[in-house]
Design a protein around this motif. Sequence first.
Motif, PDB file in Angstrom:
ATOM      1  N   LYS A 132      -9.940 -12.518   5.335  1.00  0.00           N
ATOM      2  CA  LYS A 132      -9.620 -11.334   4.527  1.00  0.00           C
ATOM      3  C   LYS A 132      -9.453 -10.160   5.479  1.00  0.00           C
ATOM      4  O   LYS A 132     -10.232 -10.006   6.425  1.00  0.00           O
ATOM      5  CB  LYS A 132     -10.743 -11.018   3.534  1.00  0.00           C
ATOM      6  CG  LYS A 132     -11.121 -12.147   2.619  1.00  0.00           C
ATOM      7  CD  LYS A 132     -10.226 -12.192   1.435  1.00  0.00           C
ATOM      8  CE  LYS A 132     -10.727 -13.269   0.455  1.00  0.00           C
ATOM      9  NZ  LYS A 132      -9.704 -13.626  -0.476  1.00  0.00           N
TER      10      LYS A 132
ATOM     11  N   GLY B 117      -7.397  -5.948   5.853  1.00  0.00           N
ATOM     12  CA  GLY B 117      -6.563  -4.880   5.332  1.00  0.00           C
ATOM     13  C   GLY B 117      -5.375  -4.662   6.243  1.00  0.00           C
ATOM     14  O   GLY B 117      -5.399  -5.023   7.421  1.00  0.00           O
TER      15      GLY B 117
ATOM     16  N   ALA C 283       1.354  -8.119   1.946  1.00  0.00           N
ATOM     17  CA  ALA C 283       0.573  -7.991   0.710  1.00  0.00           C
ATOM     18  C   ALA C 283       1.123  -8.895  -0.381  1.00  0.00           C
ATOM     19  O   ALA C 283       0.362  -9.493  -1.149  1.00  0.00           O
ATOM     20  CB  ALA C 283       0.556  -6.534   0.249  1.00  0.00           C
TER      21      ALA C 283
ATOM     22  N   ILE D 269      -6.629  -7.707   1.468  1.00  0.00           N
ATOM     23  CA  ILE D 269      -7.488  -7.096   0.450  1.00  0.00           C
ATOM     24  C   ILE D 269      -7.128  -5.644   0.173  1.00  0.00           C
ATOM     25  O   ILE D 269      -7.599  -5.055  -0.781  1.00  0.00           O
ATOM     26  CB  ILE D 269      -8.971  -7.196   0.852  1.00  0.00           C
ATOM     27  CG1 ILE D 269      -9.221  -6.502   2.188  1.00  0.00           C
ATOM     28  CG2 ILE D 269      -9.411  -8.650   0.880  1.00  0.00           C
ATOM     29  CD1 ILE D 269     -10.681  -6.384   2.567  1.00  0.00           C
ATOM     30  N   GLY D 270      -6.265  -5.082   1.012  1.00  0.00           N
ATOM     31  CA  GLY D 270      -5.824  -3.708   0.797  1.00  0.00           C
ATOM     32  C   GLY D 270      -4.680  -3.372   1.716  1.00  0.00           C
ATOM     33  O   GLY D 270      -4.538  -3.950   2.798  1.00  0.00           O
ATOM     34  N   TYR D 271      -3.834  -2.494   1.238  1.00  0.00           N
ATOM     35  CA  TYR D 271      -2.682  -2.077   2.039  1.00  0.00           C
ATOM     36  C   TYR D 271      -2.551  -0.564   1.926  1.00  0.00           C
ATOM     37  O   TYR D 271      -2.552  -0.017   0.833  1.00  0.00           O
ATOM     38  CB  TYR D 271      -1.402  -2.759   1.548  1.00  0.00           C
ATOM     39  CG  TYR D 271      -0.158  -2.206   2.213  1.00  0.00           C
ATOM     40  CD1 TYR D 271       0.025  -2.339   3.578  1.00  0.00           C
ATOM     41  CD2 TYR D 271       0.788  -1.535   1.476  1.00  0.00           C
ATOM     42  CE1 TYR D 271       1.142  -1.807   4.193  1.00  0.00           C
ATOM     43  CE2 TYR D 271       1.913  -1.003   2.079  1.00  0.00           C
ATOM     44  CZ  TYR D 271       2.086  -1.144   3.440  1.00  0.00           C
ATOM     45  OH  TYR D 271       3.179  -0.614   4.053  1.00  0.00           O
ATOM     46  N   PHE D 272      -2.437   0.106   3.071  1.00  0.00           N
ATOM     47  CA  PHE D 272      -2.259   1.559   3.119  1.00  0.00           C
ATOM     48  C   PHE D 272      -1.004   1.875   3.899  1.00  0.00           C
ATOM     49  O   PHE D 272      -0.742   1.290   4.946  1.00  0.00           O
ATOM     50  CB  PHE D 272      -3.452   2.234   3.807  1.00  0.00           C
ATOM     51  CG  PHE D 272      -3.208   3.694   4.073  1.00  0.00           C
ATOM     52  CD1 PHE D 272      -3.379   4.626   3.069  1.00  0.00           C
ATOM     53  CD2 PHE D 272      -2.773   4.119   5.314  1.00  0.00           C
ATOM     54  CE1 PHE D 272      -3.127   5.967   3.290  1.00  0.00           C
ATOM     55  CE2 PHE D 272      -2.515   5.459   5.560  1.00  0.00           C
ATOM     56  CZ  PHE D 272      -2.694   6.385   4.544  1.00  0.00           C
TER      57      PHE D 272
END
Length: 168
Positions: free
Chosen positions: A16, A18, A33, A41-44
């Motif tokens: 996992k 980001g 993603a 688990i996250g995308y910025f």
Amino acid sequence: MGAALHQLMTLLGYDKYGVVGTDLGWIVGHFMAAQEPDNVIGYFSDFWLIQPNATDLERRAQNQTTEEETLYIDSIQDFITNHSNHLELHSQVPLAIGQVFSDTPVGFAGWVWHLVHWFNDGYEYTIDTLITNTLLLWIPGTFGNIRAYRELIPVRISHYVNHMLPAP
């Protein structure tokens, strides 16, 4: 690129993770993603561009937009006008510009300085930061970095926009 980065994260032992992406990394991050939803688990990203449509532009021309809309439309139009020149250069002749950039780190630093100062909203980068950022891009070779524009623009973007983004 996204598949390679996912494989790297897996080899490093991360199931996992980001993702952060800007510029072309915006595209790669979105693909990661979408293609690795169980792992990402996250995308910025600070690079989400939503272009004004014809109605927005007409409302702007008639002074019918709010202050926030006006600022956004004007900034996006300025970005498209002034940013697309290097996007076109990178995507159409990556070998030529890659050779020029590879000639000297000082010349490449000038290019980096120009981009950083155009995008920075007045933030003053230190000379050490500019040198570090320049060398991090220059030492591995500039052609590979720039070649990505040719590979990803415009086919991948149109595919992404048409097939992977949720409908507005």
